[in-house]
Enzyme design. Structure first.
Site, PDB file in Angstrom:
ATOM      1  CB  CYS A  51      -0.874   0.002   1.251  1.00 20.84           C
ATOM      2  SG  CYS A  51       0.111   0.136   2.753  1.00 20.84           S
ATOM      3  CG  HIS A  97       3.465  -5.643  11.892  1.00 16.53           C
ATOM      4  ND1 HIS A  97       2.322  -5.186  12.496  1.00 16.53           N
ATOM      5  CD2 HIS A  97       4.449  -5.520  12.823  1.00 16.53           C
ATOM      6  CE1 HIS A  97       2.612  -4.805  13.736  1.00 16.53           C
ATOM      7  NE2 HIS A  97       3.891  -4.996  13.947  1.00 16.53           N
ATOM      8  CG  HIS A 154       2.723   0.228  12.962  1.00 16.03           C
ATOM      9  ND1 HIS A 154       3.970  -0.336  12.960  1.00 16.03           N
ATOM     10  CD2 HIS A 154       1.952  -0.569  12.191  1.00 16.03           C
ATOM     11  CE1 HIS A 154       3.967  -1.439  12.216  1.00 16.03           C
ATOM     12  NE2 HIS A 154       2.751  -1.599  11.736  1.00 16.03           N
ATOM     13  CD  GLU A 171      -3.229   2.410  13.053  1.00 15.76           C
ATOM     14  OE1 GLU A 171      -2.818   1.538  12.253  1.00 15.76           O
ATOM     15  OE2 GLU A 171      -4.322   2.981  12.912  1.00 15.76           O
ATOM     16  CB  CYS A 220      -6.356   3.075   5.446  1.00 13.69           C
ATOM     17  SG  CYS A 220      -5.639   1.455   5.169  1.00 13.69           S
ATOM     18  CB  SER A 248       0.525  -7.957   8.832  1.00 14.05           C
ATOM     19  OG  SER A 248      -0.407  -7.285   8.032  1.00 14.05           O
ATOM     20  CG  ASN A 285      -2.958  -5.135   6.064  1.00  8.04           C
ATOM     21  OD1 ASN A 285      -2.995  -5.834   5.066  1.00  8.04           O
ATOM     22  ND2 ASN A 285      -1.823  -4.608   6.518  1.00  8.04           N
ATOM     23  CB  SER A 344       3.208  -4.955   5.208  1.00  9.86           C
ATOM     24  OG  SER A 344       2.499  -5.933   5.949  1.00  9.86           O
TER      25      SER A 344
HETATM   26  S1  SF4 Z   1      -2.453  -0.379   5.606  1.00 11.50           S
HETATM   27 FE1  SF4 Z   1      -1.438   0.908   7.165  1.00 11.50          FE
HETATM   28  S2  SF4 Z   1       0.374   1.696   6.100  1.00 11.50           S
HETATM   29 FE2  SF4 Z   1      -1.021   0.948   4.508  1.00 11.50          FE
HETATM   30  S3  SF4 Z   1      -2.232   2.761   3.886  1.00 11.50           S
HETATM   31 FE3  SF4 Z   1      -3.388   1.661   5.489  1.00 11.50          FE
HETATM   32  S4  SF4 Z   1      -2.770   2.695   7.384  1.00 11.50           S
HETATM   33 FE4  SF4 Z   1      -1.245   3.234   5.864  1.00 11.50          FE
END
Ligand code: SF4
Length: 285
Positions: A12, A43, A82, A134, A198, A225, A227, A269
């Site tokens: 990202c 991560h 983070h 975070e 996000c 991680s 996400n 990531s």
């Molecule tokens: S996943 Fe985390 S690092 Fe990537 S855009 Fe979203 S907040 Fe930002």
């Protein structure tokens, strides 16, 4: 075997940015050394190793950020994507450390909004996972932030202020968060809700959720991680047989008998080459 690569893949914007800043730092011959990473930059263990091999010192993720800063007396510290609480940034600054900040702009925006709310004497409810870096960074902004991770935490809230601002960690599940927001709204009807999951997290979860049924869905990413873990949860919640793996090594012993269709997604990531290696491996089974 039919293999469906679920887009988007690759880093990202926030992860790309953190990696680029750190790479530039390594090229800067005037940078104050030693260079410390204040916990994992992002991560993903593969990326972190690539930096430690080039001489950056990783401070152990098991320590608190404050303990990490206490350990460093000179040189440069890199704040991870983070983010870090303003109090600890100040502490590092007062110690005379050179600070390189890779906080993702999405996280930075949440810090700004929470600081604004607190200045206006508003209570803040923040939905997040306890101990995630975070979340620790956000909670360090003020003692007036109420962390909520589940419905019990909402039941235990005892806020008398009329003005309440509610926001959240960037990488939570877009599907699970709705019920928490509904529950908060039920208890405090006048709250201002500002969902800050996000874009990168949202589009990946939607793509995984909307995939056609397959025999196996592979999520590639680091088990730390947030996400990535949520992609696993979203796919499993659809009743799809799902596994979370870090790299090709983790599926070498997997039994692909009776598996005819495979989908593959990855965290924000996760380097693309790890996904490509896994696809090549499966193609040859
Ligand atoms: S996943 Fe985390 S690092 Fe990537 S855009 Fe979203 S907040 Fe930002």
């Amino acid at each position: 075997m039919i293999i469906k690569k679920i887009e988007p893949q690759g880093f990202c914007g926030g992860v790309k940015r953190a990696i680029e800043i750190t790479n530039k730092l390594l090229e800067d011959k005037y940078i104050e050394k030693p260079i410390y990473m204040l916990g994992s930059l992002i991560h993903n263990a593969h990326i972190i190793s690539s930096f430690t091999e080039k001489g950056i010192i990783l401070l152990d993720d098991k320590l608190t950020k404050e303990e990490m800063i206490n350990m460093v007396d000179s040189g440069t510290i890199i704040i991870s994507a983070h983010g870090l609480s303003p109090k600890l940034k100040e502490k590092a600054f007062k110690k005379g450390l050179n600070i390189v900040d890779t906080t993702c702009p999405y996280v930075e925006l949440i810090h700004t909004k929470i600081k604004d709310a607190i200045k206006k004497n508003t209570d803040v409810i923040y939905i997040g996972t306890k101990s995630h870096p975070e979340v620790c960074g956000v909670l360090g902004i003020s003692d007036n932030i109420h962390l909520v991770s589940n419905e019990d935490d909402i039941n235990n809230l005892n806020i008398t202020n009329d003005k309440i601002y509610v926001t959240n960690q960037t990488t939570l599940s877009i599907y699970d968060i709705k019920s928490l927001y509904d529950k908060i709204k039920e208890k405090y009807p006048n709250v201002i809700i500002d969902n800050k999951i996000c874009q990168a997290t949202t589009v990946r979860q939607e793509a995984v959720y909307n995939q056609e049924k397959v025999d196996l869905c592979i999520i590639v990413g680091d088990k730390l991680s947030s996400n990535t873990k949520k992609l696993y949860t979203v796919s499993s919640s659809r009743g799809i047989n799902t596994i979370l793996i870090d790299s090709i090594e983790d599926i070498k012993n997997y039994d692909f008998k009776n598996i005819n269709t495979v989908s593959i997604s990855s965290g924000a990531s996760t380097p693309s080459y790890l996904v490509d290696e896994i696809i090549e491996y499966i193609k040859n089974i």
